[in-house]
Enzyme design. Structure first.
Site, short mmCIF file in Angstrom:
data_model
loop_
_atom_site.label_atom_id
_atom_site.label_comp_id
_atom_site.label_asym_id
_atom_site.label_seq_id
_atom_site.Cartn_x
_atom_site.Cartn_y
_atom_site.Cartn_z
N ASP A 1 0.80 -1.19 0.04
CA ASP A 1 0.04 -0.04 -0.03
C ASP A 1 0.85 1.27 0.07
O ASP A 1 2.15 1.10 0.37
CB ASP A 1 -0.73 0.09 1.29
N ASP B 1 -0.25 4.91 1.05
CA ASP B 1 -0.34 5.98 2.16
C ASP B 1 -0.22 5.18 3.52
O ASP B 1 -0.69 4.43 4.00
CB ASP B 1 -1.79 6.41 1.99
N THR C 1 0.87 10.35 2.94
CA THR C 1 0.04 11.20 2.47
C THR C 1 -1.37 11.34 3.02
O THR C 1 -2.14 12.12 2.63
CB THR C 1 -0.15 10.90 0.55
N LYS D 1 -9.68 6.37 5.67
CA LYS D 1 -8.44 5.48 5.43
C LYS D 1 -8.40 4.40 4.38
O LYS D 1 -9.30 3.42 4.76
CB LYS D 1 -7.56 5.32 6.50
N GLY D 2 -7.58 4.25 3.29
CA GLY D 2 -7.75 3.48 2.45
C GLY D 2 -9.16 3.36 1.54
O GLY D 2 -9.13 2.33 0.84
N ILE D 3 -9.80 4.25 1.66
CA ILE D 3 -10.93 4.13 0.94
C ILE D 3 -11.01 5.11 -0.49
O ILE D 3 -10.51 6.16 -0.31
CB ILE D 3 -12.51 4.72 1.81
N ARG E 1 -11.95 7.44 -3.60
CA ARG E 1 -12.34 8.83 -3.63
C ARG E 1 -13.99 8.83 -3.31
O ARG E 1 -14.55 9.55 -2.83
CB ARG E 1 -11.97 9.56 -4.81
N SER F 1 -2.13 0.62 -4.56
CA SER F 1 -2.89 1.66 -3.93
C SER F 1 -4.15 1.96 -4.49
O SER F 1 -4.06 1.97 -5.88
CB SER F 1 -1.80 2.98 -3.99
N ALA F 2 -5.13 2.29 -3.68
CA ALA F 2 -6.24 2.70 -4.32
C ALA F 2 -6.31 4.18 -5.00
O ALA F 2 -7.20 4.51 -5.55
CB ALA F 2 -7.48 2.77 -3.12
N SER F 3 -5.20 4.78 -4.65
CA SER F 3 -4.92 6.20 -5.26
C SER F 3 -4.44 6.05 -6.72
O SER F 3 -3.41 5.52 -6.92
CB SER F 3 -3.90 6.88 -4.40
N ASN G 1 -3.38 8.70 -7.90
CA ASN G 1 -2.19 9.55 -7.86
C ASN G 1 -0.91 9.00 -7.60
O ASN G 1 0.19 9.59 -7.49
CB ASN G 1 -2.33 10.89 -7.27
N LYS H 1 -10.92 -1.74 -1.24
CA LYS H 1 -10.67 -2.72 -0.08
C LYS H 1 -11.85 -2.49 0.97
O LYS H 1 -12.56 -1.46 0.79
CB LYS H 1 -9.46 -2.13 0.63
N GLU I 1 0.18 -3.03 4.79
CA GLU I 1 -0.80 -2.22 5.12
C GLU I 1 -0.89 -1.28 6.42
O GLU I 1 -0.19 -1.98 7.45
CB GLU I 1 -2.21 -3.02 4.98
N ASP I 2 -1.48 -0.16 6.51
CA ASP I 2 -1.65 0.59 7.69
C ASP I 2 -3.10 0.75 7.83
O ASP I 2 -3.42 1.15 9.18
CB ASP I 2 -1.09 1.79 7.58
#
Length: 224
Positions: free
Chosen positions: A13, A15, A21, A49-51, A53, A120-122, A124, A151, A175-176
């Site tokens: 992951d 973030d 970030t 967190k981890g969700i 946009r 990463s779900a991001s 960016n 996730k 993961e965090d």
């Protein structure tokens, strides 16, 4: 549990694991919450967190009982504005934003021949890696735009293993967030949780922070 010797790949992951970030996401979402008149709380910030946009926006609106007040187009506009706020913050990132110990850990993994992939779900994430100067460590990344489920669904970590041409049992996911740990476990991979062991109780291995993330510590945890 899988033996340490069987591990061939690491799925990361971004973030809260490679860089924080999360603080930028929080700031950018808080600006949107203020704009739509939703009271911000620490709990709301943690829930995001981890969700992804759009799901994050829905959570914010639901938190203020405002989920029915916006059209689909308005919601997309709000999410886009959040992303623009976030990107302005990301542009200021440098290698100084890498979490402690991560550069050494990635270099160690690379020198020992482990394969690395970003999950990463991001959308960016590639830009963030570039700003951090870590792009060379990650030849592969799961493209979040191609995923059907976020996730805690295992899809993103399952896809990570496929990109590396490895069985899930040969992979460790890092993961965090609790949703991320659930995702790794459901993908039948070994999960490492970075952070509060109470929040990440389902992780196979738990480290308080990134400085503890070393091959020796992982081997010790898996062998005992």
């Amino acid at each position: 549990m899988t033996e340490f010797e069987d591990i061939k790949g690491f799925i990361f992951d971004l973030d809260g694991v490679i860089t924080d970030t999360a603080a930028f996401h929080t700031l950018a979402w808080r600006q949107i919450a203020d704009e739509v008149g939703v009271q911000w709380t620490v709990q709301l910030g943690d829930a995001l967190k981890g969700i992804n946009r759009m799901d994050s926006l829905e959570l914010i609106l639901k938190h203020g009982n405002k989920e029915t007040l916006f059209t689909g187009a308005e919601k997309i506009s709000l999410a886009t504005r959040k992303n623009n706020n976030y990107l302005m913050l990301v542009q200021q990132m440098t290698p100084a934003n890498i979490l402690p110990g991560i550069t050494d850990f990635l270099a160690d993994l690379q020198s020992h021949g482990y394969q690395l992939v970003l999950a990463s779900a991001s959308k960016n994430a590639p830009l963030v890696l570039e700003k951090l100067g870590l792009s060379s460590f990650f030849q592969k990344a799961v493209n979040p735009a191609t995923l059907k489920h976020g996730k805690p669904n295992p899809e993103i970590f399952s896809r990570g293993a496929k990109l590396l041409n490895l069985n899930p049992a040969q992979c460790i996911g890092v993961e965090d967030a609790a949703a991320g740990i659930e995702s790794i476990n459901a993908a039948n991979e070994t999960s490492i949780g970075i952070g509060n062991p109470k929040v990440l109780a389902d992780a196979n291995i738990n480290f308080d922070d990134t400085t503890q993330l070393t091959l020796d510590n992982i081997k010790f945890s898996m062998d005992h």
